[in-house]
Write a protein that holds these residues in place. Structure first.
Motif, PDB file in Angstrom:
ATOM      1  N   VAL A  87      75.188  16.778  78.236  1.00  0.00           N
ATOM      2  CA  VAL A  87      74.609  17.807  77.367  1.00  0.00           C
ATOM      3  C   VAL A  87      74.417  17.199  75.979  1.00  0.00           C
ATOM      4  N   SER A  88      73.264  17.379  75.397  1.00  0.00           N
ATOM      5  CA  SER A  88      72.995  16.821  74.066  1.00  0.00           C
ATOM      6  C   SER A  88      73.797  17.559  73.011  1.00  0.00           C
ATOM      7  N   ALA A  89      74.052  16.876  71.911  1.00  0.00           N
ATOM      8  CA  ALA A  89      74.759  17.513  70.799  1.00  0.00           C
ATOM      9  C   ALA A  89      73.964  18.701  70.266  1.00  0.00           C
ATOM     10  N   GLU A  90      72.658  18.585  70.262  1.00  0.00           N
ATOM     11  CA  GLU A  90      71.808  19.675  69.759  1.00  0.00           C
ATOM     12  C   GLU A  90      71.947  20.922  70.627  1.00  0.00           C
ATOM     13  N   ASP A  91      71.933  20.748  71.948  1.00  0.00           N
ATOM     14  CA  ASP A  91      72.074  21.892  72.855  1.00  0.00           C
ATOM     15  C   ASP A  91      73.468  22.504  72.765  1.00  0.00           C
ATOM     16  N   ALA A  92      74.477  21.650  72.633  1.00  0.00           N
ATOM     17  CA  ALA A  92      75.841  22.162  72.505  1.00  0.00           C
ATOM     18  C   ALA A  92      76.016  22.922  71.196  1.00  0.00           C
ATOM     19  N   ALA A  93      75.425  22.391  70.120  1.00  0.00           N
ATOM     20  CA  ALA A  93      75.505  23.077  68.826  1.00  0.00           C
ATOM     21  C   ALA A  93      74.859  24.450  68.907  1.00  0.00           C
ATOM     22  N   ALA A  94      73.706  24.536  69.568  1.00  0.00           N
ATOM     23  CA  ALA A  94      73.018  25.822  69.700  1.00  0.00           C
ATOM     24  C   ALA A  94      73.875  26.816  70.478  1.00  0.00           C
ATOM     25  N   ALA A  95      74.511  26.355  71.562  1.00  0.00           N
ATOM     26  CA  ALA A  95      75.383  27.246  72.334  1.00  0.00           C
ATOM     27  C   ALA A  95      76.567  27.728  71.509  1.00  0.00           C
ATOM     28  N   ALA A  96      77.079  26.846  70.653  1.00  0.00           N
ATOM     29  CA  ALA A  96      78.237  27.190  69.826  1.00  0.00           C
ATOM     30  C   ALA A  96      77.873  28.044  68.624  1.00  0.00           C
ATOM     31  N   GLY A  97      76.576  28.188  68.356  1.00  0.00           N
ATOM     32  CA  GLY A  97      76.150  28.926  67.173  1.00  0.00           C
ATOM     33  C   GLY A  97      76.375  28.167  65.887  1.00  0.00           C
ATOM     34  N   LEU A  98      76.307  26.831  65.962  1.00  0.00           N
ATOM     35  CA  LEU A  98      76.528  25.984  64.803  1.00  0.00           C
ATOM     36  C   LEU A  98      75.279  25.174  64.502  1.00  0.00           C
ATOM     37  N   THR A  99      75.151  24.736  63.258  1.00  0.00           N
ATOM     38  CA  THR A  99      74.104  23.776  62.931  1.00  0.00           C
ATOM     39  C   THR A  99      74.500  22.418  63.494  1.00  0.00           C
ATOM     40  N   PRO A 100      73.554  21.504  63.652  1.00  0.00           N
ATOM     41  CA  PRO A 100      73.920  20.160  64.119  1.00  0.00           C
ATOM     42  C   PRO A 100      74.982  19.495  63.265  1.00  0.00           C
ATOM     43  N   ASP A 101      74.906  19.680  61.939  1.00  0.00           N
ATOM     44  CA  ASP A 101      75.909  19.072  61.067  1.00  0.00           C
ATOM     45  C   ASP A 101      77.276  19.715  61.278  1.00  0.00           C
ATOM     46  N   GLU A 102      77.307  21.038  61.445  1.00  0.00           N
ATOM     47  CA  GLU A 102      78.584  21.720  61.676  1.00  0.00           C
ATOM     48  C   GLU A 102      79.193  21.286  63.008  1.00  0.00           C
ATOM     49  N   PHE A 103      78.349  21.122  64.003  1.00  0.00           N
ATOM     50  CA  PHE A 103      78.858  20.701  65.314  1.00  0.00           C
ATOM     51  C   PHE A 103      79.355  19.262  65.267  1.00  0.00           C
ATOM     52  N   SER A 104      78.635  18.403  64.558  1.00  0.00           N
ATOM     53  CA  SER A 104      79.071  17.016  64.413  1.00  0.00           C
ATOM     54  C   SER A 104      80.440  16.942  63.755  1.00  0.00           C
TER      55      SER A 104
END
Length: 274
Positions: A20-37
């Motif tokens: 799963v890409s970081a972008e897709d995981a971030a979207a599922a988590a309701g976070l921005t890419p930077d927040e997910f990183s």
């Protein structure tokens, strides 16, 4: 002792294994890419992720992942219940590794499980307790688990090695249904590949006063997590279910990193197992 893997480590391992890409995981988590990183990097967050949706996306158990994020730790165990068992933790560059020394209190015959980074604490324990090191069991041959193998063998040239490595000499390879007596203790082996091709779990039973069995698991499973397995994550999880979770709930799990735990605690709290 802190967990080996913080919530971000757990998420990253699961996401990578699930492709799963970081972008897709971030979207599922309701976070921005930077927040997910930042979450994956540090395990901490300022905005609480949607752990349930994120867990579903990457193949984790949502409630258990939230438990890790909220600070779950396994119950502290007094290893004095297992006479005699010692956890030895040594430091390398940037991380620590556990090895384990146990012995029969009557015969003083001892067995070592992995080596860690420093042989001196092992030698000190052996000398202080007047032990005879009879066996050295290797859970897998990653460098941090065999870093001081040669100094130990030099000090104890008659020590018997046990390994799951295919390229090990025949007399050092584990065999199915082998059991080894160490005084009154009984040691068996179970194949647990995934994190490492040669991964082995050693189960020690017949402790004094009916103490629960002990499973020295290497990096197959940690408290609240498991060893990185990438393309072999499904195999690794299946081996944990079949070979470790099939043991009684009170079995003490002694991992290569982080605190000890039990089979029951990991079934209830490890997010990799739904």
């Amino acid at each position: 002792m802190n967990l080996e893997d913080h919530p971000g480590d757990v998420i990253c391992k699961a996401r990578t294994a699930a492709n799963v890409s970081a972008e897709d995981a971030a979207a599922a988590a309701g976070l921005t890419p930077d927040e997910f990183s930042a979450l994956e990097e540090t395990g901490s967050f300022t905005k609480r992720p949607d752990f349930q949706a994120l867990a579903a996306k990457v193949g984790l158990h949502g409630g258990k992942l939230e438990g890790i994020a909220d600070g779950w730790l396994p119950q502290k165990r007094d290893l004095g219940l297992w006479r005699e068992l010692r956890q030895i933790t040594t430091a390398g560059t940037g991380f620590k590794v556990n090895c384990y020394l146990l012995w029969d209190e009557v015969t003083r015959e001892a067995a070592l499980f992995d080596t860690g980074f420093d042989a001196q604490p092992i030698f000190d324990l052996i000398d202080r307790n007047k032990l005879q090191l009879k066996h050295l069991f290797i859970t897998h041959t990653h460098a941090d688990h065999i870093a001081v193998l040669e100094p130990i063998r030099n000090r104890f040239p008659k020590v018997k090695l046990h390994s799951g490595a295919r390229n090990a000499p025949v007399d050092q390879r584990n065999r199915a249904n082998d059991f080894i007596h160490l005084g009154s203790l009984r040691i068996t082996n179970r194949d647990t590949p995934g994190h490492a091709e040669d991964g082995v779990t050693y189960v020690i039973g017949n402790w004094p006063e009916d103490a629960p069995s002990v499973a020295v698991v290497g990096d197959a499973i940690f408290a609240g997590s498991m060893g990185g397995a990438r393309q072999l994550a499904d195999l690794a999880k299946q081996k944990i279910r079949d070979q470790i979770f099939s043991l009684p709930a009170g079995t003490l799990i002694c991992p290569g990193h982080g605190p000890v735990t039990t089979v029951g605690e990991e079934k209830a709290n490890n997010p990799f197992f739904l």
